[in-house]
Design a protein around this motif. Structure first.
Motif, PDB file in Angstrom:
ATOM      1  N   LYS A   1      -2.827  20.506 124.701  1.00 12.20           N
ATOM      2  CA  LYS A   1      -2.395  19.449 123.506  1.00 12.20           C
ATOM      3  C   LYS A   1      -2.881  20.037 122.489  1.00 12.20           C
ATOM      4  N   GLN A   2      -2.162  21.082 122.011  1.00 18.75           N
ATOM      5  CA  GLN A   2      -2.478  21.671 120.782  1.00 18.75           C
ATOM      6  C   GLN A   2      -2.217  20.855 119.618  1.00 18.75           C
ATOM      7  N   PRO A   3      -3.496  20.536 118.785  1.00 13.99           N
ATOM      8  CA  PRO A   3      -3.115  20.018 117.299  1.00 13.99           C
ATOM      9  C   PRO A   3      -2.099  20.735 116.494  1.00 13.99           C
ATOM     10  N   ARG A   4      -1.692  20.049 115.624  1.00 12.01           N
ATOM     11  CA  ARG A   4      -0.735  20.397 114.625  1.00 12.01           C
ATOM     12  C   ARG A   4      -1.752  21.178 113.370  1.00 12.01           C
ATOM     13  N   ILE A   5      -1.383  22.519 113.184  1.00  6.90           N
ATOM     14  CA  ILE A   5      -2.054  23.416 112.383  1.00  6.90           C
ATOM     15  C   ILE A   5      -1.083  23.887 111.081  1.00  6.90           C
ATOM     16  N   GLU A   6      -1.868  24.050 109.972  1.00  5.63           N
ATOM     17  CA  GLU A   6      -1.029  23.914 108.576  1.00  5.63           C
ATOM     18  C   GLU A   6      -0.475  25.717 108.663  1.00  5.63           C
ATOM     19  N   PRO A   7       0.648  25.563 108.215  1.00  5.19           N
ATOM     20  CA  PRO A   7       1.237  27.018 108.113  1.00  5.19           C
ATOM     21  C   PRO A   7       0.419  27.826 107.213  1.00  5.19           C
ATOM     22  N   THR A   8       0.333  29.169 107.433  1.00  6.18           N
ATOM     23  CA  THR A   8       0.076  30.280 106.229  1.00  6.18           C
ATOM     24  C   THR A   8       0.981  30.170 105.099  1.00  6.18           C
ATOM     25  N   ALA A   9       0.352  30.030 103.930  1.00  9.81           N
ATOM     26  CA  ALA A   9       1.190  29.902 102.716  1.00  9.81           C
ATOM     27  C   ALA A   9       1.767  31.168 102.422  1.00  9.81           C
ATOM     28  N   THR A  10       3.128  31.169 101.982  1.00 12.42           N
ATOM     29  CA  THR A  10       3.896  32.437 101.545  1.00 12.42           C
ATOM     30  C   THR A  10       4.093  32.293 100.350  1.00 12.42           C
ATOM     31  N   ASN A  11       3.311  32.078  99.327  1.00  9.63           N
ATOM     32  CA  ASN A  11       3.429  32.068  97.846  1.00  9.63           C
ATOM     33  C   ASN A  11       2.261  32.700  97.317  1.00  9.63           C
ATOM     34  N   ASP A  12       2.116  32.638  95.862  1.00 10.61           N
ATOM     35  CA  ASP A  12       1.173  33.477  95.142  1.00 10.61           C
ATOM     36  C   ASP A  12      -0.375  32.705  95.311  1.00 10.61           C
ATOM     37  N   THR A  13      -0.060  31.656  95.949  1.00 10.49           N
ATOM     38  CA  THR A  13      -1.571  31.314  96.369  1.00 10.49           C
ATOM     39  C   THR A  13      -2.418  31.856  97.534  1.00 10.49           C
ATOM     40  N   ASN A  14      -1.863  32.687  98.085  1.00  9.88           N
ATOM     41  CA  ASN A  14      -2.028  33.611  99.176  1.00  9.88           C
ATOM     42  C   ASN A  14      -2.291  35.125  98.877  1.00  9.88           C
ATOM     43  N   PRO A  15      -3.241  35.771  98.425  1.00  5.84           N
ATOM     44  CA  PRO A  15      -3.351  37.163  98.034  1.00  5.84           C
ATOM     45  C   PRO A  15      -2.966  38.015  99.073  1.00  5.84           C
ATOM     46  N   TYR A  16      -3.087  37.709 100.338  1.00  9.37           N
ATOM     47  CA  TYR A  16      -2.783  38.551 101.256  1.00  9.37           C
ATOM     48  C   TYR A  16      -1.135  38.460 101.477  1.00  9.37           C
ATOM     49  N   TRP A  17      -0.622  37.314 101.454  1.00  6.93           N
ATOM     50  CA  TRP A  17       0.890  37.312 101.556  1.00  6.93           C
ATOM     51  C   TRP A  17       1.503  37.995 100.342  1.00  6.93           C
ATOM     52  N   VAL A  18       0.692  38.110  99.080  1.00  8.16           N
ATOM     53  CA  VAL A  18       1.434  38.680  97.954  1.00  8.16           C
ATOM     54  C   VAL A  18       1.216  40.543  98.176  1.00  8.16           C
ATOM     55  N   ALA A  19       0.057  40.680  98.960  1.00 10.05           N
ATOM     56  CA  ALA A  19       0.036  42.257  99.289  1.00 10.05           C
ATOM     57  C   ALA A  19       1.077  42.487 100.403  1.00 10.05           C
ATOM     58  N   PHE A  20       1.041  41.716 101.168  1.00 11.95           N
ATOM     59  CA  PHE A  20       2.218  41.844 102.322  1.00 11.95           C
ATOM     60  C   PHE A  20       3.538  42.174 101.931  1.00 11.95           C
ATOM     61  N   LYS A  21       3.846  40.892 100.951  1.00 13.29           N
ATOM     62  CA  LYS A  21       5.289  41.025 100.337  1.00 13.29           C
ATOM     63  C   LYS A  21       5.498  42.319  99.378  1.00 13.29           C
TER      64      LYS A  21
END
Length: 253
Positions: free
Chosen positions: A160-180
């Motif tokens: 019974k897994q809880p709802r977990i917020e998605p990982t941000a895919t915008n400029d608020t996430n520096p790791y996403w910026v690096a990945f993109k």
């Protein structure tokens, strides 16, 4: 299965905390075209057991509130909900399987003799709740279903897994910026979406750590756990180069 003996207990240990993890890369899926699927979130896995009790007796009778009657009612309602999700997916081409709630009957048990109505029967469903589902409301829906079926039904959850917020895919996430940045430099067409299954990322994201599921396997048929699952040599070798560039970009961020 489900990380119950792996990542789930590991993230609660001092050993994990000492790693000071800032970002995680996890598995993705193949894509049959030029695009690369990227997964920044997951549905919540619920494994639901309906333990159904009712009147038992001889098979020649028409007893009220038998387990079989209750089972039929629950099965009909759950599969009707499943059909609604199938139609929703078919009618909106923008949606992918990870955007809808999936319900699948995986187990049925009960009875010993063919001419005896058993006192108990069991139904099990594998449910993957979409991100737009209110968990409390869905749980109440299941409980109401048991009442409508005739009562004396116990719901048990294997998962019974809880709802977990998605990982941000915008400029608020520096790791996403690096990945993109890395994927843009390689002119890769990446498509963020919800992972249809379950990965260890759910336990990472639950801690507030960003995680992305990505397997650079485009132009490859999706044969997940199928017979003769394969990847072409050139796609495999290109995937290594893609990962090298992504990891370098992430490490430099």
């Amino acid at each position: 299965m489900g990380g119950r003996l792996g990542m789930k207990p590991f993230v609660a240990t001092g050993a994990f905390k000492s790693l000071n993890v800032g970002f995680a890369l996890d598995e993705g899926l193949a894509t049959p075209n030029e695009e690369f699927a990227l997964y920044n979130s997951e549905r919540s896995v619920w494994r639901v057991y309906f333990q159904i009790s009712g009147n038992a007796g001889h098979g020649s009778l028409l007893l009220p509130k038998t387990p079989g009657e209750k089972l039929f009612y629950i099965l009909d309602k759950m599969m009707t909900y499943r059909t609604e999700q199938v139609k929703r997916l078919e009618n909106d081409r923008k949606l992918k399987i990870g955007d809808v709630t999936t319900i699948n009957l995986t187990k049925i048990s009960g009875g010993v003799q063919s001419n005896v109505i058993p006192p108990k029967m069991m139904l099990c469903f594998d449910v993957r709740l979409a991100l737009d589902i209110d968990h409390k409301q869905f749980e109440c829906k299941l409980e109401k279903l048991c009442e409508e079926a005739g009562g004396d039904i116990k719901i048990e959850y294997e998962q019974k897994q809880p709802r977990i917020e998605p990982t941000a895919t915008n400029d608020t996430n520096p790791y996403w910026v690096a990945f993109k940045k890395a994927t843009d430099e390689m002119n890769l067409k990446i498509v963020p979406q919800v992972f249809p299954g379950g990965t260890d990322s759910r336990y990472i994201r639950a801690l507030g750590i960003p995680a992305i599921g990505f397997s650079p396997m485009n132009n490859t048929p999706v044969l997940l756990h199928d017979h003769d699952e394969f990847i072409a040599a050139d796609v495999y070798l290109k995937g290594i180069k893609i990962y090298q560039n992504i990891i370098k970009s992430l490490a430099d961020s």
